[in-house]
Design an enzyme around this catalytic site. Structure first.
Site, PDB file in Angstrom:
ATOM      1  N   LYS A   1       0.855  -1.180   0.000  1.00  0.00           N
ATOM      2  CA  LYS A   1       0.000   0.000   0.000  1.00  0.00           C
ATOM      3  C   LYS A   1       0.897   1.237   0.000  1.00  0.00           C
ATOM      4  O   LYS A   1       1.709   1.423   0.908  1.00  0.00           O
ATOM      5  CB  LYS A   1      -0.899  -0.008   1.241  1.00  0.00           C
ATOM      6  CG  LYS A   1      -1.794   1.224   1.334  1.00  0.00           C
ATOM      7  CD  LYS A   1      -2.749   1.127   2.515  1.00  0.00           C
ATOM      8  CE  LYS A   1      -3.601   2.378   2.617  1.00  0.00           C
ATOM      9  NZ  LYS A   1      -4.505   2.339   3.767  1.00  0.00           N
TER      10      LYS A   1
ATOM     11  N   LYS B   1      -2.181  -1.457  -3.860  1.00  0.00           N
ATOM     12  CA  LYS B   1      -3.041  -0.287  -3.776  1.00  0.00           C
ATOM     13  C   LYS B   1      -2.214   0.983  -3.852  1.00  0.00           C
ATOM     14  O   LYS B   1      -1.219   1.070  -3.156  1.00  0.00           O
ATOM     15  CB  LYS B   1      -3.802  -0.347  -2.444  1.00  0.00           C
ATOM     16  CG  LYS B   1      -4.669   0.841  -2.172  1.00  0.00           C
ATOM     17  CD  LYS B   1      -5.274   0.728  -0.795  1.00  0.00           C
ATOM     18  CE  LYS B   1      -6.019   2.017  -0.503  1.00  0.00           C
ATOM     19  NZ  LYS B   1      -6.449   2.105   0.853  1.00  0.00           N
TER      20      LYS B   1
HETATM   21  C1  PBG Z   1      -7.293   3.511   5.556  1.00  0.00           C
HETATM   22  C2  PBG Z   1      -7.639   3.337   4.130  1.00  0.00           C
HETATM   23  C3  PBG Z   1      -7.455   4.260   3.097  1.00  0.00           C
HETATM   24  C4  PBG Z   1      -8.036   3.714   1.969  1.00  0.00           C
HETATM   25  C5  PBG Z   1      -8.535   2.461   2.316  1.00  0.00           C
HETATM   26  N1  PBG Z   1      -8.255   2.227   3.674  1.00  0.00           N
HETATM   27  C6  PBG Z   1      -6.916   5.616   3.066  1.00  0.00           C
HETATM   28  C7  PBG Z   1      -5.634   5.987   3.653  1.00  0.00           C
HETATM   29  O1  PBG Z   1      -4.701   5.205   3.767  1.00  0.00           O
HETATM   30  O2  PBG Z   1      -5.583   7.154   4.042  1.00  0.00           O
HETATM   31  C8  PBG Z   1      -8.103   4.392   0.646  1.00  0.00           C
HETATM   32  C9  PBG Z   1      -9.170   3.943  -0.262  1.00  0.00           C
HETATM   33  C10 PBG Z   1      -9.476   4.893  -1.348  1.00  0.00           C
HETATM   34  O3  PBG Z   1      -8.800   5.930  -1.528  1.00  0.00           O
HETATM   35  O4  PBG Z   1     -10.428   4.583  -2.069  1.00  0.00           O
HETATM   36  N2  PBG Z   1      -6.207   2.816   6.006  1.00  0.00           N
HETATM   37 ZN    ZN Z   2      -5.630   3.671   8.083  1.00  0.00          ZN
END
Ligand code: PBG
Ligand code: ZN
Length: 324
Positions: free
Chosen positions: A195, A248
Site C-alpha cells: 500500500k 493499492k
Molecule cells: C485507511 C484506508 C485508506 C483507503 C482504504 N483504507 C486511506 C488511507 O490510507 O488514508 C483508501 C481507499 C481509497 O482511496 O479509495 N487505512
Molecule cells: Zn488507516
C-alpha cells in the site's frame, strides 16, 4: 514470418473472433464494492469528491446492499465513520462499533453477501493516523494489539474476510494469531500488502474524515518510487499468513500488480482507489471521455496486469454492464 504473409489485422476484423480470442476477461465475481457506513446518520448523504457515492446510515444500508447484490456484486468491503474518535481509536474494536453493527445487519439480511472488514484505526482515531501515536511518532508494536482486537470484533460480527490496511510491521502475524486464538482459524486474511503513500486517497479521506491531523503516512505507507520493496512487503505478509495480497492504488501501480502476480503464486487483489474513481467521473462529467468505455477498459487493464480481484467504486455498474 513477416508482412505480407503475417497480417495481425486478420484476427481483428470479425467481432466474434475478436471476442473468442480475448486473452483477459472481467467477471462479476472479480468485483468488490467499498461502502461507507456512518454512525448516527439516517438515510444517506452524498460524498462530494466522489459523485455517485454515498455515506449510508444503518437504516438505509440493507436496501443498498440488496441493490448491490441484485447488480451481481457478491462482495462488499465496509468502512466505518464513528461518532466518537479518541487517541486509541476504540470504536474500531468496540463490540457495538458502527462497522460491527453494519456487519451484523448485513449478515442477518443477506447471509450470501461476502462481507470484508477493513481493519485500520485512521477512521477512528482523533489524530487520524493508522496507529497509536506518541508525540509525532506512529508506534508500531502497541498498535498490533488494537488491530488484532478490531479484527476479532469484526469476525464476531460476521466478517467473512479480514483486510488489514494499516501497514504496520508484523500485523498479519499478530492478527492471524488473534483470530486463531478466538476460534476463527477458518477466516482468511486479505492483506493490503503493498500500500503506497498516495495522493489518490484524497477523496476517501474526505468521505471517511480520516485525513491525518499532523504529518502524513509516509513512515508506514510505501514510497511510490519503490518496486522491489513491494515484493519484500508481500513476502513478509505471505510468510505471516496472508491468504490474499493486495496492491493499492491500482492504475498507477499496475507494474507492481504484475510483479507480485508473477513472483508469488497467490491470489492478488488491486484497489482502484477513490482518486482513480474521481478522475474518471470528473473527466466524464465534462464530456471529455466516454464514461462507460473508460471504466470497463480501466478495470480490464487491472485484470490484465494480474489482479484476480478488484476493489472498485464502479462495481455495481460494471456488474450490470457485464450482464448486457
Ligand atoms: C485507511 C484506508 C485508506 C483507503 C482504504 N483504507 C486511506 C488511507 O490510507 O488514508 C483508501 C481507499 C481509497 O482511496 O479509495 N487505512
Ligand atoms: Zn488507516
Amino acid at each position: 514470418m513477416t508482412f505480407p504473409q503475417m497480417r495481425p489485422r486478420r484476427l481483428r476484423e470479425n467481432a466474434v473472433l475478436r471476442d473468442m480470442l480475448s486473452e483477459n476477461r472481467l467477471a462479476k465475481s472479480d468485483l468488490i464494492y467499498p461502502m461507507f457506513v456512518k454512525e448516527g446518520l439516517s438515510g444517506s448523504e452524498p460524498i462530494s469528491s466522489m459523485p455517485g457515492q454515498f455515506r449510508w446510515g444503518l437504516d438505509a444500508l440493507p436496501d443498498r446492499v440488496a441493490e448491490v447484490s441484485r447488480c451481481g456484486v457478491q462482495a462488499v468491503i465496509i468502512f466505518g465513520i464513528p461518532q466518537h474518535k479518541d487517541e486509541e481509536g476504540s470504536q474500531a474494536y468496540a463490540e457495538d462499533g458502527i462497522v460491527q453493527q453494519a456487519m451484523r445487519i448485513i449478515k442477518k439480511d443477506m447471509p450470501e453477501m461476502l462481507i470484508i472488514g477493513d481493519v485500520c484505526l485512521c477512521e477512528y482515531t482523533s489524530h487520524g493516523h493508522c496507529g497509536m501515536v506518541s508525540g509525532r511518532r506512529i508506534l508500531n508494536d502497541p498498535t498490533l494489539e488494537l488491530l488484532s482486537a478490531a479484527a476479532v470484533s469484526q469476525a464476531r460480527a460476521g466478517a467473512d474476510l479480514i483486510a488489514p490496511s494499516d501497514m504496520m510491521d508484523g500485523r498479519i502475524a499478530a492478527i492471524r494469531h488473534a483470530l486463531d486464538s478466538a476460534g476463527f482459524d477458518h477466516l482468511p486474511i486479505m492483506s493490503y500488502a503493498a500500500k503506497y503513500a498516495s495522493s489518490y486517497y484524497g477523496p476517501f479521506r474526505e468521505a471517511a474524515g480520516s485525513a491525518p491531523g499532523f504529518g502524513d503516512r509516509r513512515s508506514y505507507q510505501m514510497n511510490p518510487a519503490n518496486s522491489d520493496e513491494a515484493l519484500r512487503e508481500v513476502r513478509l505478509d505471505v510468510e505471516e499468513g496472508a491468504d490474499i495480497v493486495m496492491v493499492k492504488p491500482a492504475l498507477a501501480y499496475l507494474d507492481i500488480v504484475r510483479r507480485v502476480k508473477d513472483r508469488f503464486t497467490m491470489p492478488v487483489a488491486a484497489y482502484a482507489v477513490s482518486g482513480e474513481y474521481a478522475m474518471i467521473e470528473a473527466a466524464a462529467a465534462n464530456g471529455w471521455i466516454d464514461r462507460r468505455r473508460t471504466i470497463m477498459e480501466t478495470l480490464l487493464s487491472i485484470r490484465r496486469a494480474g489482479a484476480d480481484l478488484i476493489l472498485t467504486y464502479h462495481a455495481p455498474e460494471a456488474a450490470v454492464w457485464l450482464d448486457e
